[in-house]
Write a protein that holds these residues in place. Structure first.
Motif, PDB file in Angstrom:
ATOM      1  N   TYR A  65       0.829  -1.201   0.000  1.00 47.66           N
ATOM      2  CA  TYR A  65       0.000   0.000   0.000  1.00 47.66           C
ATOM      3  C   TYR A  65       0.870   1.260   0.000  1.00 47.66           C
ATOM      4  O   TYR A  65       0.628   2.200  -0.763  1.00 47.66           O
ATOM      5  CB  TYR A  65      -0.932  -0.006   1.217  1.00 47.66           C
ATOM      6  N   ALA A  68       2.489   1.901  -3.335  1.00 45.94           N
ATOM      7  CA  ALA A  68       1.582   2.106  -4.475  1.00 45.94           C
ATOM      8  C   ALA A  68       1.688   3.553  -4.944  1.00 45.94           C
ATOM      9  O   ALA A  68       1.722   4.477  -4.136  1.00 45.94           O
ATOM     10  CB  ALA A  68       0.153   1.766  -4.089  1.00 45.94           C
ATOM     11  N   LYS A  71      -3.789   6.245  -6.783  1.00 50.61           N
ATOM     12  CA  LYS A  71      -4.946   6.077  -5.894  1.00 50.61           C
ATOM     13  C   LYS A  71      -5.716   4.811  -6.223  1.00 50.61           C
ATOM     14  O   LYS A  71      -6.226   4.136  -5.330  1.00 50.61           O
ATOM     15  CB  LYS A  71      -5.883   7.282  -6.002  1.00 50.61           C
ATOM     16  N   GLU A  73      -4.557   1.947  -7.256  1.00 54.55           N
ATOM     17  CA  GLU A  73      -3.866   0.811  -6.630  1.00 54.55           C
ATOM     18  C   GLU A  73      -4.210   0.736  -5.144  1.00 54.55           C
ATOM     19  O   GLU A  73      -4.487  -0.335  -4.622  1.00 54.55           O
ATOM     20  CB  GLU A  73      -2.353   0.958  -6.777  1.00 54.55           C
ATOM     21  N   LYS A  74      -4.166   1.879  -4.483  1.00 59.33           N
ATOM     22  CA  LYS A  74      -4.462   1.922  -3.048  1.00 59.33           C
ATOM     23  C   LYS A  74      -5.905   1.500  -2.778  1.00 59.33           C
ATOM     24  O   LYS A  74      -6.179   0.761  -1.835  1.00 59.33           O
ATOM     25  CB  LYS A  74      -4.179   3.310  -2.477  1.00 59.33           C
TER      26      LYS A  74
END
Length: 96
Positions: A65, A68, A71, A73-74
């Motif tokens: 996280y 990453a 956004k 991906e998160k």
């Protein structure tokens, strides 16, 4: 007066009642299961089995996280954590 704690099932711990969609499950329970994540503070909530599992899952995904770049991906990582809790047996819920 009954002092049994009562929890409301919601799809998020920080949900504003104005933002609840028609697909969200909302009802009250005084018997959280072992995989439920209880929102709140204090030793009883922190030591609940579901909260311990949740913290362990979050810890296992923390490095990915934090590295990453986008956004999206998160958001996918956060969604995968929620999905993992909800797919447990019995299904975990997020209770407030």
């Amino acid at each position: 007066v009954d002092s049994t704690p009562c929890f409301t099932v919601k799809s998020s711990c920080n949900m504003n009642p104005d933002n609840i969609s028609s697909s969200d499950e909302i009802y009250r329970t005084s018997a959280p299961n072992k995989n439920d994540v209880l929102c709140g503070r204090g030793g009883t909530i922190n030591s609940h089995h579901g909260n311990e599992q949740y913290r362990s899952i979050v810890e296992s995904k923390k490095r990915v996280y934090l590295t990453a770049r986008f956004k999206r991906e998160k958001r996918l990582i956060a969604t995968s954590i929620v999905d993992q809790i909800r797919k447990m047996d019995p299904p975990g819920r997020f209770l407030q």
